[in-house]
Motif scaffolding. Structure first.
Motif, PDB file in Angstrom:
ATOM      1  N   LEU A 167      25.850  -2.912  33.125  1.00 16.98           N
ATOM      2  CA  LEU A 167      26.388  -1.558  33.241  1.00 16.98           C
ATOM      3  C   LEU A 167      26.740  -0.996  31.861  1.00 16.98           C
ATOM      4  CD1 LEU A 167      27.217   0.527  35.428  1.00 16.98           C
ATOM      5  CD2 LEU A 167      29.453  -0.548  35.475  1.00 16.98           C
ATOM      6  N   LEU A 168      27.451  -1.787  31.061  1.00 17.97           N
ATOM      7  CA  LEU A 168      27.818  -1.334  29.711  1.00 17.97           C
ATOM      8  C   LEU A 168      26.566  -1.089  28.861  1.00 17.97           C
ATOM      9  CD1 LEU A 168      30.901  -3.588  28.864  1.00 17.97           C
ATOM     10  CD2 LEU A 168      30.894  -1.222  29.684  1.00 17.97           C
ATOM     11  N   SER A 169      25.602  -1.984  28.970  1.00 17.45           N
ATOM     12  CA  SER A 169      24.375  -1.855  28.189  1.00 17.45           C
ATOM     13  C   SER A 169      23.569  -0.613  28.606  1.00 17.45           C
ATOM     14  CB  SER A 169      23.526  -3.121  28.364  1.00 17.45           C
ATOM     15  OG  SER A 169      22.300  -2.979  27.710  1.00 17.45           O
ATOM     16  N   THR A 170      23.412  -0.419  29.907  1.00 19.32           N
ATOM     17  CA  THR A 170      22.642   0.718  30.424  1.00 19.32           C
ATOM     18  C   THR A 170      23.208   2.047  29.940  1.00 19.32           C
ATOM     19  OG1 THR A 170      22.002  -0.529  32.392  1.00 19.32           O
ATOM     20  CG2 THR A 170      21.884   1.878  32.556  1.00 19.32           C
ATOM     21  N   TYR A 171      24.525   2.150  29.901  1.00 18.95           N
ATOM     22  CA  TYR A 171      25.159   3.421  29.534  1.00 18.95           C
ATOM     23  C   TYR A 171      25.648   3.444  28.081  1.00 18.95           C
ATOM     24  CZ  TYR A 171      24.480   4.597  34.334  1.00 18.95           C
ATOM     25  OH  TYR A 171      23.875   4.868  35.541  1.00 18.95           O
ATOM     26  N   HIS A 172      25.217   2.454  27.293  1.00 18.28           N
ATOM     27  CA  HIS A 172      25.501   2.410  25.851  1.00 18.28           C
ATOM     28  C   HIS A 172      27.002   2.517  25.562  1.00 18.28           C
ATOM     29  CE1 HIS A 172      21.199   2.733  25.476  1.00 18.28           C
ATOM     30  NE2 HIS A 172      21.233   3.835  26.194  1.00 18.28           N
ATOM     31  N   ILE A 173      27.760   1.711  26.302  1.00 18.91           N
ATOM     32  CA  ILE A 173      29.212   1.677  26.125  1.00 18.91           C
ATOM     33  C   ILE A 173      29.562   0.361  25.447  1.00 18.91           C
ATOM     34  CG2 ILE A 173      31.439   1.608  27.317  1.00 18.91           C
ATOM     35  CD1 ILE A 173      30.078   3.305  29.543  1.00 18.91           C
ATOM     36  N   PRO A 174      30.228   0.405  24.293  1.00 21.63           N
ATOM     37  CA  PRO A 174      30.591  -0.848  23.626  1.00 21.63           C
ATOM     38  C   PRO A 174      31.622  -1.629  24.432  1.00 21.63           C
ATOM     39  CG  PRO A 174      31.440   1.057  22.404  1.00 21.63           C
ATOM     40  CD  PRO A 174      30.648   1.588  23.557  1.00 21.63           C
ATOM     41  N   LYS A 175      31.472  -2.946  24.417  1.00 21.48           N
ATOM     42  CA  LYS A 175      32.444  -3.814  25.080  1.00 21.48           C
ATOM     43  C   LYS A 175      33.700  -3.831  24.216  1.00 21.48           C
ATOM     44  CE  LYS A 175      31.658  -7.699  27.805  1.00 21.48           C
ATOM     45  NZ  LYS A 175      31.077  -9.023  28.018  1.00 21.48           N
ATOM     46  N   ARG A 176      34.831  -3.516  24.829  1.00 22.15           N
ATOM     47  CA  ARG A 176      36.101  -3.446  24.102  1.00 22.15           C
ATOM     48  C   ARG A 176      37.079  -4.466  24.669  1.00 22.15           C
ATOM     49  NH1 ARG A 176      34.737   2.174  25.192  1.00 22.15           N
ATOM     50  NH2 ARG A 176      34.066   3.119  23.225  1.00 22.15           N
ATOM     51  N   GLN A 177      37.825  -5.112  23.774  1.00 22.53           N
ATOM     52  CA  GLN A 177      38.925  -5.965  24.221  1.00 22.53           C
ATOM     53  C   GLN A 177      39.907  -5.047  24.940  1.00 22.53           C
ATOM     54  OE1 GLN A 177      39.279  -9.298  23.957  1.00 22.53           O
ATOM     55  NE2 GLN A 177      41.203  -9.155  25.088  1.00 22.53           N
TER      56      GLN A 177
END
Length: 193
Positions: A167-177
Motif C-alpha cells: 500500500l505504501l509503495s503503490t501510493y509512494h508514501i514513505p514509511k515513517r516511524q
C-alpha cells in the motif's frame, strides 16, 4: 476474559497523502466514525514504563475501557464495557467496575486507586476492508495538534506487513516511524505544559 491480540501497522501521513488514499481507495463512500479516547496513567507513569496504556473509548453510545500491553505478536488488549455513568466516574478519577482490566492491572502491580485521568484525543475515522485486512484512515485532534494516520489491522503479522508495504509503495508514501496515539498525545501534553 475479554482479550485479543491486536496486530496493526501504522504510518503518519501528510494531509496530501491522507487525501490521496481517501480518494483512490473510495473512502468517501464509507461512514465517518467519531471516537474519543480518555487516557489514564499513574503519577509516576507506571503504565508507560511497562509499555502499557489505558483508555476509555467513547464510540457512538458505547464506552469501553481497554488496557493495552506489549505482546510478541502485537498488543494484548483487555476490555470491559462501561455504562456512560461509570465512564463519567472514571473521568472524575472514581475508577471502578472493570473486572477484566483490574485483573490485568493487578498482574502489572498497578492499583486502580493510583490511576488518574490525564486528557483526551478525538479521532474522525474511516474504515474499509482491503485485501483481507482492515485499513483505517484517522484524523486525530488533541491539545493544539492534529495529525493524519494510516492504520492496517490484520489477522497475521506476515500478511499485514505484506499488504501494508504494498500500500505504501503503490501510493509512494514513505514509511515513517509512527508512535501510537497515546505517545503522540503525551508529547503534545508535555509541549502544552
Amino acid at each position: 476474559m475479554a482479550q485479543e491480540i491486536e496486530i496493526e501497522f501504522k504510518n503518519l501521513l501528510s494531509e496530501k497523502e491522507y487525501y490521496k488514499l481517501y480518494t483512490h481507495l473510495s473512502f468517501e463512500t464509507v461512514d465517518r466514525i467519531e471516537q474519543t479516547n480518555y487516557y489514564f496513567e499513574t503519577e509516576d507513569l507506571k503504565l508507560r514504563n511497562k509499555g502499557a496504556a489505558l483508555r476509555v473509548r467513547q464510540k457512538n453510545d458505547t464506552w469501553t475501557v481497554t488496557l493495552k500491553e506489549p505482546h510478541p505478536d502485537g498488543l494484548l488488549e483487555t476490555h470491559d464495557q462501561l455504562s456512560k455513568e461509570t465512564a463519567d466516574l472514571w473521568i472524575n478519577d472514581q475508577i471502578s467496575d472493570a473486572p477484566n482490566v483490574d485483573n490485568q492491572l493487578n498482574k502489572l502491580g498497578i492499583s486502580t486507586s493510583d490511576l488518574r485521568y490525564i486528557g483526551f484525543l478525538t479521532t474522525h475515522r474511516k474504515e474499509r476492508e482491503y485485501k483481507d485486512t482492515l485499513i483505517v484512515l484517522d484524523h486525530s485532534f488533541y491539545y493544539d495538534e492534529s495529525d493524519y494516520e494510516l492504520e492496517l489491522e490484520a489477522s497475521s503479522k506476515q500478511q499485514g506487513e505484506k499488504v501494508f508495504d504494498e500500500l505504501l509503495s503503490t501510493y509512494h508514501i514513505p514509511k515513517r516511524q509512527t508512535e501510537n496515539k497515546i505517545k503522540r498525545f503525551y508529547q503534545a501534553k508535555l509541549k502544552s505544559e
